[in-house]
Scaffold this active site. Sequence first.
Site, short mmCIF file in Angstrom:
data_model
loop_
_atom_site.label_atom_id
_atom_site.label_comp_id
_atom_site.label_asym_id
_atom_site.label_seq_id
_atom_site.Cartn_x
_atom_site.Cartn_y
_atom_site.Cartn_z
CE LYS A 10 -2.39 -11.48 12.32
NZ LYS A 10 -1.14 -12.11 12.61
N PRO A 191 3.38 -7.65 4.62
CG PRO A 191 5.62 -7.99 5.10
CD PRO A 191 4.51 -8.47 4.21
CG ASN A 192 5.30 -2.21 5.03
OD1 ASN A 192 5.38 -1.89 6.21
ND2 ASN A 192 6.35 -2.63 4.34
NE ARG A 193 -2.99 -3.00 7.86
CZ ARG A 193 -2.38 -3.74 8.80
NH1 ARG A 193 -1.44 -4.59 8.46
NH2 ARG A 193 -2.71 -3.62 10.05
CG LEU A 194 2.32 -2.63 0.30
CD1 LEU A 194 3.68 -2.29 -0.29
CD2 LEU A 194 1.24 -1.78 -0.39
#
Length: 214
Positions: A10, A191-194
Amino acid sequence: MSENLGDYRKSYHKASLTLQESDSDPIIQFDRWFKEVESSDSVEEVNAMTLATVGLDGFPKSRVVLLKDYNAQGFTFYTNYNSEKGKAIAANPHICISFFWPELERQVIIKGQARKVSEKQSNTYFQARPKGSQLGALVSPQSEIIPDREFLENRLLVLENEYNDKEIPRPEHWGGFLVAPHEFEFWQGRPNRLHDRIRYTGHKNQWKRERLAP
Ligand SMILES: Cc1cc2nc3c(=O)[nH]c(=O)nc-3n(C[C@H](O)[C@H](O)[C@H](O)COP(=O)(O)O)c2cc1C
């Protein structure tokens, strides 16, 4: 059976939490997030939290309980003091509570020290509960092994008759725990796991705020 869930993925994009955006007081920050989740109307049990304790067997155990009150002193939930968690807290009051509000892509983790609330506070809350819940607290020897479901239903029938027209007294083994926090972590999916992670350590009016790597 083998089920590969590697494609469950997700992307988080709903909000952010920077040091500047976060309040210097973690309880105020919690209140802000809690109210935002509440008013989003998308979360069914906003006050459901995972409570982790270290058990008498040395293992951590977590289970869901309901947050019933929070203020500058801490976070209160109610339970059976003789339950597995009640005994665990009596031996080791260091606990962790956490909230996951997926609809807002948020998690809050709070470490703290639990202590029983006053008998007066437990009485007040117990008396405010619906009669069925009061009887449930009397009926159930929470976390004990019981022979079957009838054991509970028979006890309920007996107690329903006994307290038909009487006020139900709070059982001594049932009451609240107040968790006095000493560490908070607010996690906001990005976003982007950050993801954003803001940690507060300290105590009343003396909180240090830091950003953690996701
Ligand atoms: C949504 C939800 C809310 C719950 N609320 C409470 C609660 O407020 N107090 C409680 O003692 N147990 C509550 N439970 C049950 C606990 O998760 C747990 O089964 C029970 O307290 C026994 O835990 P223990 O044997 O580890 O002590 C709730 C469970 C769920 C799923």
